[in-house]
Design an enzyme around this catalytic site. Structure first.
Site, short mmCIF file in Angstrom:
data_model
loop_
_atom_site.label_atom_id
_atom_site.label_comp_id
_atom_site.label_asym_id
_atom_site.label_seq_id
_atom_site.Cartn_x
_atom_site.Cartn_y
_atom_site.Cartn_z
N HIS A 178 -13.59 59.96 -122.11
CA HIS A 178 -13.27 58.63 -121.57
C HIS A 178 -12.46 57.82 -122.60
CE1 HIS A 178 -17.21 59.03 -119.11
NE2 HIS A 178 -16.24 59.10 -118.25
N LYS B 214 -26.06 56.67 -108.40
CA LYS B 214 -25.93 57.80 -109.32
C LYS B 214 -27.11 57.91 -110.29
CE LYS B 214 -21.27 59.51 -109.89
NZ LYS B 214 -20.26 59.82 -110.90
N ARG C 119 -9.64 66.39 -115.08
CA ARG C 119 -10.10 67.42 -116.01
C ARG C 119 -9.73 68.82 -115.58
NH1 ARG C 119 -15.98 64.94 -116.20
NH2 ARG C 119 -15.18 64.35 -114.18
N SER D 41 -20.06 63.32 -118.57
CA SER D 41 -21.26 62.53 -118.90
C SER D 41 -22.52 63.23 -118.41
CB SER D 41 -21.21 61.15 -118.26
OG SER D 41 -20.17 60.39 -118.77
P1 ADP Z 1 -17.15 58.54 -111.82
O1 ADP Z 1 -18.46 57.99 -111.40
O2 ADP Z 1 -15.95 57.83 -111.24
O3 ADP Z 1 -17.03 60.05 -111.77
P2 ADP Z 1 -17.06 58.88 -114.67
O4 ADP Z 1 -17.55 57.92 -115.68
O5 ADP Z 1 -17.74 60.20 -114.59
O6 ADP Z 1 -17.11 58.11 -113.32
O7 ADP Z 1 -15.49 59.14 -114.87
C1 ADP Z 1 -14.54 58.12 -114.81
C2 ADP Z 1 -13.16 58.71 -114.87
O8 ADP Z 1 -12.97 59.38 -116.10
C3 ADP Z 1 -12.84 59.75 -113.80
O9 ADP Z 1 -11.48 59.62 -113.44
C4 ADP Z 1 -13.07 61.08 -114.51
O10 ADP Z 1 -12.32 62.12 -113.93
C5 ADP Z 1 -12.56 60.72 -115.89
N1 ADP Z 1 -13.14 61.58 -116.93
C6 ADP Z 1 -14.44 61.84 -117.15
N2 ADP Z 1 -14.59 62.66 -118.21
C7 ADP Z 1 -13.35 62.93 -118.67
C8 ADP Z 1 -12.82 63.76 -119.73
N3 ADP Z 1 -13.62 64.48 -120.50
N4 ADP Z 1 -11.48 63.78 -119.91
C9 ADP Z 1 -10.67 63.07 -119.08
N5 ADP Z 1 -11.09 62.29 -118.07
C10 ADP Z 1 -12.41 62.23 -117.86
#
Ligand code: ADP
Length: 167
Positions: A20, A44, A98, A136
């Site tokens: 992130h 979630k 990803r 996460s």
């Molecule tokens: P959500 O509930 O929208 O999935 P996340 O916090 O899991 O929220 O992710 C937010 C954004 O960050 C999404 O666009 C996700 O694809 C991106 N993201 C999560 N982990 C990574 C990573 N390791 N590298 C790049 N983008 C990521």
């Protein structure tokens, strides 16, 4: 300033990972202002409360280099993403991609958001090779099982996870 290019980067950030933070830094470089939207998302079942997640994202942003932190704001939000985009005058919606597995969902979301709000453009940034495998949900799973997550999150987050799970 009316001509400012404002973007939003929404997510649950439970907790914020190195993946992130990488997207936040790269997106901020493309924009005048980036608003990181932390979704309340009770569905979630987050392990950190909305206030904690906002605070943790703010803390991580302070460690970004080259004065990028000055261009970034962190806000909680609930409800429709495009309503939040309009509320903060954003015309760009940042997402991180990803793997192919992210694509279907992101493509569908981008298409539906584009129908509802044609003034907001979705921009997907490819995950960096160093971080593309980080999620996460897996970080939480590993931490719960007593594994070391220091390669995936900052030392601050790793400490907070340990406190939350074992404190
Ligand atoms: P959500 O509930 O929208 O999935 P996340 O916090 O899991 O929220 O992710 C937010 C954004 O960050 C999404 O666009 C996700 O694809 C991106 N993201 C999560 N982990 C990574 C990573 N390791 N590298 C790049 N983008 C990521």
């Amino acid at each position: 300033m009316a001509s400012e290019k404002i973007g939003i980067y929404p997510g649950t950030f439970d907790p914020i990972t190195n993946g992130h933070s990488d997207i936040i830094g790269r997106a901020a470089r493309l924009l005048d202002k980036l608003v990181v939207g932390v979704a309340i998302n009770p569905g979630k079942g987050p392990i950190f409360t909305i206030d904690e997640r906002v605070e943790l994202v703010r803390e991580e942003i302070n460690y970004l280099k080259n004065g990028l932190a000055d261009r970034i704001e962190v806000r909680p939000f609930t409800g429709l993403l495009i309503d939040f985009a309009h509320e903060v005058d954003a015309t760009v919606l940042i997402r991180g991609l990803r793997a192919v597995s992210d694509f279907d969902y992101e493509f569908q979301m981008a298409s539906m958001n584009a129908k509802m709000a044609p003034d907001v453009e979705t921009v997907c940034l490819m995950a960096s090779d160093k971080y593309h495998f980080i999620a996460s949900s897996l970080v939480k799973e590993i931490a719960k099982l007593g594994g070391d997550v220091t390669q995936f999150v900052s030392p601050r987050i790793s400490e907070r996870l340990a406190e939350r799970l074992y404190g």
